[in-house]
Design a protein around this motif. Structure first.
Motif, mmCIF file in Angstrom:
data_model
loop_
_atom_site.group_PDB
_atom_site.id
_atom_site.type_symbol
_atom_site.label_atom_id
_atom_site.label_comp_id
_atom_site.label_asym_id
_atom_site.label_seq_id
_atom_site.Cartn_x
_atom_site.Cartn_y
_atom_site.Cartn_z
ATOM 1 N N PHE A 101 -53.446 -80.974 -86.840
ATOM 2 C CA PHE A 101 -54.011 -79.840 -87.580
ATOM 3 C C PHE A 101 -55.358 -79.363 -87.002
ATOM 4 N N ALA A 102 -55.605 -79.689 -85.738
ATOM 5 C CA ALA A 102 -56.883 -79.276 -85.133
ATOM 6 C C ALA A 102 -56.993 -77.756 -85.063
ATOM 7 N N ALA A 103 -55.857 -77.090 -84.784
ATOM 8 C CA ALA A 103 -55.888 -75.628 -84.682
ATOM 9 C C ALA A 103 -56.262 -74.997 -86.019
ATOM 10 N N ASP A 104 -55.697 -75.497 -87.102
ATOM 11 C CA ASP A 104 -56.019 -74.941 -88.424
ATOM 12 C C ASP A 104 -57.476 -75.203 -88.798
ATOM 13 N N LEU A 105 -57.948 -76.407 -88.481
ATOM 14 C CA LEU A 105 -59.363 -76.714 -88.754
ATOM 15 C C LEU A 105 -60.284 -75.778 -87.986
ATOM 16 N N ALA A 106 -59.976 -75.564 -86.694
ATOM 17 C CA ALA A 106 -60.828 -74.699 -85.868
ATOM 18 C C ALA A 106 -60.866 -73.279 -86.415
ATOM 19 N N HIS B 208 -63.092 -85.657 -82.597
ATOM 20 C CA HIS B 208 -63.066 -87.012 -82.060
ATOM 21 C C HIS B 208 -62.735 -87.987 -83.178
ATOM 22 N N PRO B 209 -61.954 -89.029 -82.882
ATOM 23 C CA PRO B 209 -61.685 -90.045 -83.903
ATOM 24 C C PRO B 209 -62.959 -90.810 -84.244
ATOM 25 N N PRO B 210 -63.028 -91.458 -85.407
ATOM 26 C CA PRO B 210 -64.244 -92.179 -85.800
ATOM 27 C C PRO B 210 -64.638 -93.199 -84.745
ATOM 28 N N SER B 211 -65.887 -93.075 -84.274
ATOM 29 C CA SER B 211 -66.376 -93.984 -83.235
ATOM 30 C C SER B 211 -67.894 -94.006 -83.293
ATOM 31 N N THR B 212 -68.464 -95.174 -83.563
ATOM 32 C CA THR B 212 -69.922 -95.304 -83.625
ATOM 33 C C THR B 212 -70.550 -95.090 -82.261
ATOM 34 N N SER B 213 -69.930 -95.595 -81.244
ATOM 35 C CA SER B 213 -70.480 -95.448 -79.893
ATOM 36 C C SER B 213 -70.506 -93.985 -79.452
ATOM 37 N N PHE B 214 -69.465 -93.225 -79.827
ATOM 38 C CA PHE B 214 -69.438 -91.802 -79.459
ATOM 39 C C PHE B 214 -70.571 -91.046 -80.168
ATOM 40 N N ILE B 215 -70.816 -91.362 -81.443
ATOM 41 C CA ILE B 215 -71.893 -90.695 -82.183
ATOM 42 C C ILE B 215 -73.249 -91.070 -81.601
ATOM 43 N N ALA C 200 -66.003 -83.630 -86.104
ATOM 44 C CA ALA C 200 -64.833 -83.735 -86.988
ATOM 45 C C ALA C 200 -64.013 -84.963 -86.604
ATOM 46 N N SER C 201 -63.821 -85.876 -87.541
ATOM 47 C CA SER C 201 -63.070 -87.120 -87.308
ATOM 48 C C SER C 201 -61.850 -87.143 -88.230
ATOM 49 N N TYR C 202 -60.686 -87.327 -87.626
ATOM 50 C CA TYR C 202 -59.448 -87.327 -88.410
ATOM 51 C C TYR C 202 -59.259 -88.679 -89.099
ATOM 52 N N ARG C 203 -58.986 -88.641 -90.438
ATOM 53 C CA ARG C 203 -58.851 -89.866 -91.237
ATOM 54 C C ARG C 203 -57.483 -89.965 -91.906
ATOM 55 N N GLY C 204 -56.453 -89.695 -91.200
ATOM 56 C CA GLY C 204 -55.109 -89.856 -91.744
ATOM 57 C C GLY C 204 -54.562 -88.596 -92.369
ATOM 58 N N ASP C 205 -55.167 -88.099 -93.442
ATOM 59 C CA ASP C 205 -54.673 -86.885 -94.099
ATOM 60 C C ASP C 205 -55.751 -85.804 -94.214
ATOM 61 N N TYR D 219 -59.875 -84.408 -92.481
ATOM 62 C CA TYR D 219 -60.961 -84.546 -91.512
ATOM 63 C C TYR D 219 -62.270 -84.773 -92.263
ATOM 64 N N GLU D 220 -63.073 -85.704 -91.748
ATOM 65 C CA GLU D 220 -64.435 -85.891 -92.231
ATOM 66 C C GLU D 220 -65.373 -85.159 -91.276
ATOM 67 N N LEU D 221 -66.220 -84.337 -91.854
ATOM 68 C CA LEU D 221 -67.135 -83.524 -91.044
ATOM 69 C C LEU D 221 -68.552 -84.073 -91.170
ATOM 70 N N ALA D 222 -69.242 -84.214 -90.038
ATOM 71 C CA ALA D 222 -70.630 -84.702 -90.006
ATOM 72 C C ALA D 222 -71.499 -83.704 -89.249
ATOM 73 N N ASP D 223 -72.687 -83.448 -89.791
ATOM 74 C CA ASP D 223 -73.660 -82.528 -89.175
ATOM 75 C C ASP D 223 -74.646 -83.359 -88.363
ATOM 76 N N LEU D 224 -74.751 -83.085 -87.064
ATOM 77 C CA LEU D 224 -75.620 -83.842 -86.165
ATOM 78 C C LEU D 224 -76.772 -82.964 -85.693
ATOM 79 N N PHE D 225 -77.984 -83.486 -85.750
ATOM 80 C CA PHE D 225 -79.163 -82.779 -85.246
ATOM 81 C C PHE D 225 -80.283 -83.789 -85.055
ATOM 82 N N ASN D 226 -81.370 -83.318 -84.529
ATOM 83 C CA ASN D 226 -82.547 -84.157 -84.301
ATOM 84 C C ASN D 226 -83.776 -83.303 -84.586
ATOM 85 N N PHE D 227 -84.723 -83.808 -85.368
ATOM 86 C CA PHE D 227 -85.921 -83.031 -85.677
ATOM 87 C C PHE D 227 -86.798 -82.825 -84.446
#
Length: 646
Positions: free
Chosen positions: A21-26, A119-126, A143-148, A150-158
């Protein structure tokens, strides 16, 4: 259109499978962002690329799909776009980390590129984002796929340059049934409100930098030597933001606002921002178009900048500001008034002594007393008659005429003089210098405050800093009154010394009204305040706080300043720092220009000439009467009578 898209697709031999479902998410995400163009950095097969491209195009979003490997060679051209551009990256591609590092080096992880990384959940990738050059303006969703779903995380640095850690905020979820469900607020800086005591590099300006610097010097509402009004306003505004958003400044002090862009040149606000040694200016500057290649400005403007020439109204000179007459109610006026009374008294005494009336006492003392009281009555606009306790009263036409002239002229002069003074003080323009031409033609010697923009104006003929446009009178003023003028004191003077020169007279000192008021309000007396005047050199011009060119903090500070402006913080800061030159109380009148009282003196001259004519006619008429009486006596026949005696 579909065939055109397929021709633009550049496929990698090592195809990777996209998450479900990556196309629909995008599509849902980029439609939500409102972008008009999406660059899909792909390593998937042609079928998946076509699905994503068609779905985006169906929502009026132009799409390009270069391969990851080829994009590494010219990523700046691939992601070059004037408006906000969407970037879709498959994090499972072999070169995905290389793409992110190259984008970091080219400063493409900014607010002009909305990244969606799959990307799938990965601490090293983050954790790989920790070393990327990203800041508070970054727009990156992981965006990390969790079976059914996607979990979305906002990444930034002050502030990566300030060694701040990576910030990760839960942005929301996406699933097929509910679609996009964002937990973030509508504007990203509401979720990035707290800067966690971030230290930003700030540069400010103080003339003659003090041995010990305290940040309170920049924002104190009281006068601080060497700190301009616009610096204080900017510091107060930024202090409000520091309290609200929990960040602080590491200050650097310079002596000038504008400097040359060459390396190893004199430190100034603009070149330190250009060299990226500072993040923001804790001061303001008037900006010209050529300087926008060095820095970005924050709007709305923090305050305005103006400058004036301060001087004492000259008591001699030429042209419109000639001012040679006496000051009303001064000692000179009273002396002339008394002298005129003495002259009128003596004239009346002489006229009384020349009378031949035998019934009038001839003592000089008595006649002088009569003359004195006659003049006093005329001055006081009262009637006086030297009535004599005799049945027969005698009067002199000459004395009556003199009394009439003295009375009328006293009244006329009094009315003309007082009305001229009142009308001038209330309505007429004060006898001051109103234009640069008047200043150029005056005898005043020009001195300037030793300040950065004045040095730039003096050293660069053809630079019209004060007018803001090509004004040849500025060049003429610089040439006639500064470059080729005979000087008794140096051109650049500290504020204290410059205002003291103004008090002496003969000098015009150029500075900001706020700075001048600090010295004038505590050193000038009432008479000096009434004689003080000024000529506007620079009309109020907007000044702006500055940041680095393409600074990651620009959007945040612009948004913050607009909020402060809407809530009245900026206008309050301007009022705290504003100053007004103490006005003349009016109890000490200014001198009156000679031309304004000229009609009264012309009328006096006409009356004097008329009195001489009347005196001449009276003398001629008197002689004519005497000759006529003498002729009648000589032609009269004697009457002899003879008496006969018986």
């Amino acid at each position: 259109m579909t065939w055109l898209v397929l021709l633009l697709l550049s496929l990698s031999p090592e195809a990777e499978t996209l998450p479900p479902f990556a196309a629909d998410l995008a599509v849902d995400y980029f439609v939500h962002k409102g972008v008009s163009h999406v660059c899909y950095l792909s390593c998937a097969d042609q079928y998946q690329n076509t699905i994503i491209a068609k779905n985006l195009i169906n929502h009026d979003i132009r799409t390009s799909a270069p391969s990851v490997k080829k994009s590494l060679q010219n990523l700046s051209m691939v992601l070059d776009h004037r408006n906000v551009m969407g970037v879709l990256l498959n994090g499972e591609c072999e070169k995905a980390q290389d793409i992110l590092r190259e984008a970091s080096r080219l400063a493409l992880l900014d607010d002009h590129h909305a990244w969606l990384v799959l990307h799938p959940p990965s601490t090293s990738f983050i954790q790989g984002f920790q070393d990327l050059n990203m800041s508070v303006d970054a727009d990156i969703i992981l965006a990390s796929y969790r079976g059914d779903h996607y979990e979305l995380a906002d990444l930034f640095n002050f502030g990566r340059i300030q060694q701040n850690p990576l910030e990760t905020i839960r942005a929301g979820t996406w699933n097929m049934s509910d679609g996009l469900n964002l937990a973030l607020k509508a504007y990203k800086y509401y979720d990035r409100w707290n800067f966690h005591n971030l230290t930003l590099r700030a540069i400010s300006v103080i003339f003659n930098s003090p041995k010990e610097f305290h940040p309170e010097m920049l924002s104190d509402v009281r006068y601080s030597a060497g700190v301009s009004a616009m610096t204080k306003v900017a510091a107060q505004i930024l202090n409000v933001l520091m309290e609200q958003h929990n960040f602080r400044f590491n200050y650097t002090i310079a002596s000038r606002w504008i400097g040359t862009p060459e390396r190893n040149s004199t430190l100034a606000v603009t070149n330190s921002l250009l060299w990226k040694e500072q993040d923001i200016s804790c001061t303001c500057a008037r900006i010209f178009p050529q300087w926008l290649d060095w820095v970005d400005i924050l709007y709305p403007p923090a305050t305005t900048l103006e400058s004036k020439f301060f001087y004492l109204i000259p008591n001699k000179g030429i042209g419109d500001y000639e001012n040679r007459f006496l000051t009303p109610l001064s000692s000179g006026v009273w002396l002339i008034y008394c002298l005129a009374g003495v002259i009128c008294t003596i004239s009346l005494t002489i006229a009384a002594c020349m009378e031949t009336n035998s019934d009038t006492p001839t003592r000089l003392q008595f006649k002088s007393v009569i003359a004195f009281f006659s003049v006093l009555a005329a001055v006081c606009l009262q009637a006086y008659e030297d009535v004599q306790q005799l049945e027969k009263r005698f009067s002199s036409q000459g004395r009556r005429m003199i009394l009439l002239i003295v009375g009328l002229m006293s009244m006329i002069l009094y009315n003309y003089y007082t009305s001229s003074v009142v009308s001038w003080l209330l309505n007429a323009a004060s006898p001051t210098i109103a234009t640069l031409d008047g200043l150029i033609n005056s005898d005043l010697e020009l001195v300037f405050e030793d300040i950065g923009y004045t040095r730039g104006w003096l050293e660069n003929p053809g630079f019209y800093y004060y007018s803001g446009y090509k004004n040849l009178k500025e060049d003429k003023l610089r040439e006639v009154k500064v470059t080729k003028a005979r000087r008794t004191v140096p051109t650049l003077q500290p504020v204290e010394d410059g205002i003291n020169l103004v008090r002496k007279g003969g000098y015009a000192y150029h500075t900001e009204p706020y700075t001048a008021n600090q010295i004038i309000s505590r050193t000038f007396g009432e008479r000096e305040l009434c004689e003080l005047s000024s000529l506007q050199m620079m009309r109020p011009a907007f000044v702006y706080i500055m940041v680095q060119k393409n600074s990651p903090y620009k959007e945040f500070f612009v948004w913050s300043l607009q909020r402060l402006s809407e809530r009245g913080h900026m206008s309050a800061s301007r009022r705290r720092i504003s100053s007004v030159i103490p006005p003349c109380s009016g109890r000490t009148p200014r001198s009156l220009a000679l031309g304004q009282a000229a009609p009264a003196f012309l009328l006096l001259l006409e009356a004097m000439l008329l009195s001489l004519v009347l005196l001449t006619l009276e003398i001629l008429w008197h002689r004519y009467q005497l000759n006529k009486r003498a002729g009648k006596k000589s032609t009269r026949i004697p009457n002899y009578s003879i008496t006969l005696s018986e």
